[in-house]
Design an enzyme around this catalytic site. Structure first.
Site, mmCIF file in Angstrom:
data_model
loop_
_atom_site.group_PDB
_atom_site.id
_atom_site.type_symbol
_atom_site.label_atom_id
_atom_site.label_comp_id
_atom_site.label_asym_id
_atom_site.label_seq_id
_atom_site.Cartn_x
_atom_site.Cartn_y
_atom_site.Cartn_z
ATOM 1 N N VAL A 18 18.762 -37.053 -19.322
ATOM 2 C CA VAL A 18 18.809 -37.971 -18.404
ATOM 3 C C VAL A 18 17.761 -38.095 -17.502
ATOM 4 O O VAL A 18 17.762 -37.206 -16.666
ATOM 5 C CB VAL A 18 20.272 -37.727 -17.875
ATOM 6 C CG1 VAL A 18 20.534 -39.311 -16.876
ATOM 7 C CG2 VAL A 18 21.083 -37.909 -18.881
ATOM 8 N N PHE A 76 16.303 -43.437 -14.248
ATOM 9 C CA PHE A 76 16.842 -44.662 -14.688
ATOM 10 C C PHE A 76 17.460 -44.755 -15.915
ATOM 11 O O PHE A 76 17.955 -45.879 -16.003
ATOM 12 C CB PHE A 76 15.416 -45.583 -15.099
ATOM 13 C CG PHE A 76 14.423 -45.521 -13.732
ATOM 14 C CD1 PHE A 76 14.855 -46.595 -12.644
ATOM 15 C CD2 PHE A 76 13.294 -44.803 -13.614
ATOM 16 C CE1 PHE A 76 13.897 -46.497 -11.965
ATOM 17 C CE2 PHE A 76 12.299 -44.763 -12.479
ATOM 18 C CZ PHE A 76 12.899 -45.785 -11.580
ATOM 19 N N ASP A 135 3.989 -33.575 -7.055
ATOM 20 C CA ASP A 135 5.041 -32.957 -7.455
ATOM 21 C C ASP A 135 4.804 -31.892 -8.585
ATOM 22 O O ASP A 135 5.505 -32.165 -9.444
ATOM 23 C CB ASP A 135 6.011 -34.177 -7.688
ATOM 24 C CG ASP A 135 7.547 -33.372 -7.728
ATOM 25 O OD1 ASP A 135 7.733 -32.037 -7.295
ATOM 26 O OD2 ASP A 135 8.396 -34.054 -8.301
#
Length: 977
Positions: free
Chosen positions: A622, A625, A739
């Site tokens: 998941v 969005f 990140d």
């Protein structure tokens, strides 16, 4: 059978089975279907529990174990298999289950007690214990849940596979526990996999049991060699991956279907390589089978610098039509000739010219008496100009053609030329130069139109006079000097006076004299000028010094202006980027948010995909969005391609859609083997999708946790090298990731790592925890450089800091950086110069590179290009990984003495094992009677093995943890693994 003949169908099935066997080979230890009604499994309780039932599934009669006590609470029904003997070479097995589970909603009034899951257990033994059955001897392997439950008359068959490891005893039992489900076991198949014997890269590898990732040595096939022993890795799934060394066929042999075959007659191969045999080149004799070279035909040769693959060639023939042309009557001659008729098939043709002076009795070399204007040798053009020739001499010029094989024989073109230069036009003085001057002297020299002939005597006639002034008479008086050299020092002149000079060249009396040069005037210096002659030099030095200072000031101002301009544009202004880096002609990343219409960025950078060629198969995650699917994309001429499909959940806003597609606009600009590849997007239909390549092993941190201590350091280093190469590419594109973490690196089936996650806009919030806030939640600061936290400075240098954390994650097999420290504690520790300690068994060279990435001064951190070079050198020298960095278990496991996280003693052995992520050994410790922390502290290394811990990495983790629990004053050397 689609109308196929029976023989063709069998052949087709046989080919499929062979292709599957090339990937992995299964050795079945237990097959429930093959046993039919003779299962003989043990049930508990004997009645009202599991029972054998004949079931028809898909028109096939099966014997199944079934239970369906859904209306009774507190069910505990067990069924145990017969004793399964383990093969000594296999320490892990796979258990494949096929089962049916009835939907609890189909039972009236049983929704409270009904279950839709059951449990799988395992117990090891060195011998068959018969009907003796004790539940406490079994440890839980997994809870089995169906993907589909059966609601109507058509049964929904589920298939699940679980891996059981580590196994150390001679055999084991499987048991299935029902706690109130309506379930039928259709099939239980127990097997272990092997990597089948294979030939890869001309090296033969034996069949190998697929336990953990294992390095296997092979042997080169016949007529092949290798510098080092060929190696390959056998994965736990029974697949061969990452060949380390390749064998090469010997000279005279080529690779054909996994073997080395002799070159056919007329072909050859000169060296050990993976290249194919080549046809013998031109002008060579036909070779025999297995030839390493083709011999030149008679009269043809190879140059010593020619490779054996080059055609043979013949020496050139003689140059033709040598002629001479006199140039302007001043002792210059043009020699020209035509190229040879036969060049021998070579393009390296050059010429050389030799000169001799001949009389009636002998010939002597011209030597330095004449001059070839472009040199006498290595001439590429068929002509040369010869100068400084004397009159009435016989000159013989010899021209020779050369090529790479001229030493094996060549022909010469010769011609005898008699010069007719009579020098009726003697050399002229073209200019007079002032070399020095004084109040009463002038030093002069002059140049000639050509050099006078050496065999003819000559001298110079110099005339000079004072320059006429107004009012003087028209009578001029010249002083004449006869000189042998083309220079003179004239004394006894008048100070501060102008003199006019002319020079004439006079040859021997039989040669008519030429004309005087043009008059040239020179002025003697005044008496006071000599005393101040250094003044202009000083003034000039001062002017030059001032000019240099002005240039430096202008350069500093321009540089400061450029930096201010770069800072205003948001460019990389800090000293971490060198000037050379900024001037590299590389493609630059374009931020899609700079477009007023985001759809323009999508159209520019991303390919639109027809949704009809995409098929979703299974949900694998998941995203921020929506759901992420594993799927298939049909590619023309390539067939089905496995892909990952990110979807946009229903009810999205236009802004959410643009944010969702912005990641594709970013990914579409990248093309690198270590960056996740974007296949395209679907934007012109209701359901937007982003389609990327499918990475079978998922996120790097999860993959490492699942294969704890199974991957060798050399392989981990190769994975890190791939990540560094991807980040170097992004850095060269002027893209800052912000990140980088192991969770955002994906791994494919070949253990190649690819950087991903380019879609989140990250803003630093001033909250107490100092975290990044995104639209999808908060990201902890454990991977973030200090300057990015404090000053919001995100550069490639801050990405390098994050890469150091990723290195630590990889070497610690997915352990959480800074363990259970809070974000505030992490920031405080970093500012106090604390750095993560070396993970267990981490090579010292890799840990030193981590520390370089964690330099507080970002300008001192290595660049990604430096990191790639360092990792390449370590990969080329595997022995450099043998030195292990110092390891402190009390820091690495973060166990404060014998306390738990709340500074209290661990309340149980289970709590302690959970803190070091070894909960799978709870029952092993309990069976061995280790039930208190005092028992744990009394353990010795050999006791850990006897408990049933077999994996070396798990043994070390438990042993080091016990060392951390002991008093710090204890001798560290007593408890060594």
């Amino acid at each position: 059978n689609m109308g196929l003949p029976r023989v063709n169908l069998f052949f087709f099935l046989f080919i499929i089975r062979v292709l599957i066997s090339l990937q992995s080979k299964e050795h079945v230890l237990l097959d429930m279907k093959a046993s039919g009604s003779e299962l003989g499994w043990l049930t508990s309780p004997n009645e009202n529990g599991w029972e054998i039932v004949q079931t028809v599934v898909n028109s096939s009669l099966l014997y199944t174990y079934s239970v369906c006590n859904v209306d009774s609470a507190d069910q505990d029904n067990w069924v145990r298999t017969t004793f399964i003997q383990r093969r000594p070479e296999s320490s892990r097995v796979s258990v494949e289950l096929q089962f049916i589970v009835r939907d609890c909603n189909t039972f009236d009034g049983a929704s409270v007690t009904c279950k839709e899951t059951f449990n799988l257990f395992m117990s090891e033994a060195d011998a068959d214990v018969g009907t003796s059955f004790r539940k406490g001897q079994f440890r839980k392997v997994a809870t089995i849940a169906p993907d589909e439950v059966t609601r109507g008359r058509v049964p929904k068959v589920n298939t699940e596979t679980r891996t059981v490891f580590p196994l150390s005893k001679k055999g084991f039992y499987l048991a299935f526990q029902d706690m109130g489900a309506c379930v039928a076991l259709l099939s239980v198949r127990v097997y272990y996999k092997t990597c089948p014997s294979t030939v890869r890269s001309l090296a033969a590898f034996p069949e190998t049991v697929a336990d953990a990732l294992r390095e296997v040595e092979g042997v080169c096939v016949k007529n092949a060699i290798s510098q080092t022993t060929p190696r390959i890795y056998c994965t736990a799934e029974g697949k061969w991956v990452v060949p380390v060394v390749q064998c090469q066929c010997l000279p005279g042999y080529e690779a054909t279907e996994g073997s080395c075959q002799e070159c056919k007659p007329g072909y050859f191969k000169p060296s050990a390589s993976n290249e194919i045999c080549q046809v013998c080149p031109e002008n060579t004799k036909s070779s025999s089978a297995g030839a390493t070279e083709c011999v030149c035909e008679d009269g043809f040769f190879r140059s010593p610098s020619d490779p054996l693959t080059a055609a043979c060639s013949a020496p050139p023939s003689a140059p033709r039509d040598l002629t001479s042309t006199t140039l302007s009557g001043d002792g210059r001659l043009l020699l020209s000739w035509s190229p040879p008729l036969e060049t021998g098939g070579r393009s390296d043709l050059t010429y050389s010219v030799a000169c001799e002076i001949c009389d009636e009795s002998q010939c002597v070399a011209c030597g330095e008496k004449i001059r070839f204007e472009t040199g006498p040798t290595e001439l590429k053009e068929p002509g040369v100009v010869v100068s400084d020739l004397d009159s009435h001499h016989n000159y013989t010029f010899t021209v020779e053609a050369h090529s790479g094989v001229s030493q094996y024989g060549s022909e010469r073109a010769t011609a005898s030329i008699t010069t007719t230069l009579d020098y009726t036009n003697p050399p002229k003085v073209t200019s007079i130069h002032l070399d020095d001057r004084g109040p009463t002297s002038l030093s002069l020299s002059w140049t000639l139109s050509r050099r006078p002939p050496a065999h003819i005597s000559h001298h110079y006639e110099l005339m000079y006079r004072k320059k006429d002034t107004e009012g003087e008479s028209d009578v001029t008086t010249y002083t004449v000097l006869i000189l042998d050299k083309n220079s003179v020092l004239i004394n006894d002149l008048t100070p501060d006076t102008t003199y006019v000079f002319r020079v004439l060249v006079k040859l021997s009396p039989e040669v008519m004299p030429g004309s005087y040069s043009k008059d040239q005037a020179f002025h003697t210096s005044a008496l006071a000028e000599s005393q101040t002659q250094n003044k202009p030099t000083l003034v000039m030095g001062a002017v030059v010094g001032v000019a240099i200072i002005l240039l430096i000031v202008v350069a500093v101002l321009l540089l400061r202006r450029r930096r201010l301009s770069s800072r205003g544009r948001g460019g990389p202004e800090d000293p971490y980027f060198s000037t050379a880096d900024q001037l590299k002609p590389l493609k630059t990343y374009v931020d899609p948010h700079t477009y007023e219409d985001p759809n323009i960025a999508i159209q520019k950078f991303v390919k639109e995909i027809d949704p009809n060629i995409i098929r979703k198969e299974k949900v694998i995650g998941v995203g921020e969005f929506g759901e992420v699917f594993r799927g298939v994309m049909k590619v023309p001429r390539k067939g089905d391609l496995a892909v990952a499909i990110k979807t946009l959940k229903p009810g999205y806003s236009e802004k959410q859609r643009q944010d969702f597609l912005s990641e594709a606009s970013i990914m579409g600009q990248f093309s690198h083997p270590n960056i996740i590849r974007l296949e395209g997007v679907v934007t012109k239909f209701k359901h937007a999708m982003i389609v990327t390549e499918y990475m079978e092993n998922g996120a790097l941190d999860t993959h490492l946790k699942e294969h704890d201590t199974e991957i060798p350091p050399y392989q981990l280093l190769g994975m890190l090298r791939g990540i560094a190469a991807g980040m170097k590419y992004l850095s060269d594109m002027n893209y800052v990731h912000r990140d980088l973490a192991a969770r955002n690196v994906l791994v494919n089936s070949s253990l190649e790592c690819k950087v991903s996650d380019f879609g989140l806009s990250r803003v630093l919030e001033d909250d107490a925890e100092g975290t990044y806030t995104t639209r999808g939640g908060k990201i902890p600061i454990r991977w973030t450089a200090p300057e990015a936290i404090e000053y919001r400075k995100f550069t490639s240098a801050s990405d390098v800091w994050s890469f150091g954390i990723v290195m630590w994650e990889v070497m610690a097999f997915g352990e959480r950086p800074y363990w259970d420290m809070s974000n505030h504690e992490v920031m405080k520790a970093i500012n106090e110069a604390f750095r993560l300690p070396a993970p267990m068994d981490c090579p010292s060279a890799i840990y030193q590179l981590m520390l370089q990435c964690w330099q507080h001064d970002r300008s001192k951190r290595p660049r990604f290009s430096d990191i790639v070079n360092i990792l390449d050198k370590l990969l080329q020298s595997p022995e450099s990984l043998k030195t292990i960095a110092d390891f402190d278990p009390r820091v690495s496991i973060r166990l404060p003495s014998t306390s738990g996280c709340d500074n209290t003693m661990f309340r149980s052995v289970a709590e302690w094992l959970e803190s070091i992520k070894m909960s799978q050994y709870n029952e092993s410790f309990a069976r061995a009677g280790i039930t208190t922390m005092d028992h744990v502290l009394a353990l010795r290394p050999e006791d850990i093995r006897n408990i049933g811990v077999r994996l070396p990495g798990h043994m070390k983790r438990i042993a080091y943890s016990i060392l951390g629990l002991k008093d710090e004053t204890s001798s560290l050397s007593v408890f060594a693994v």
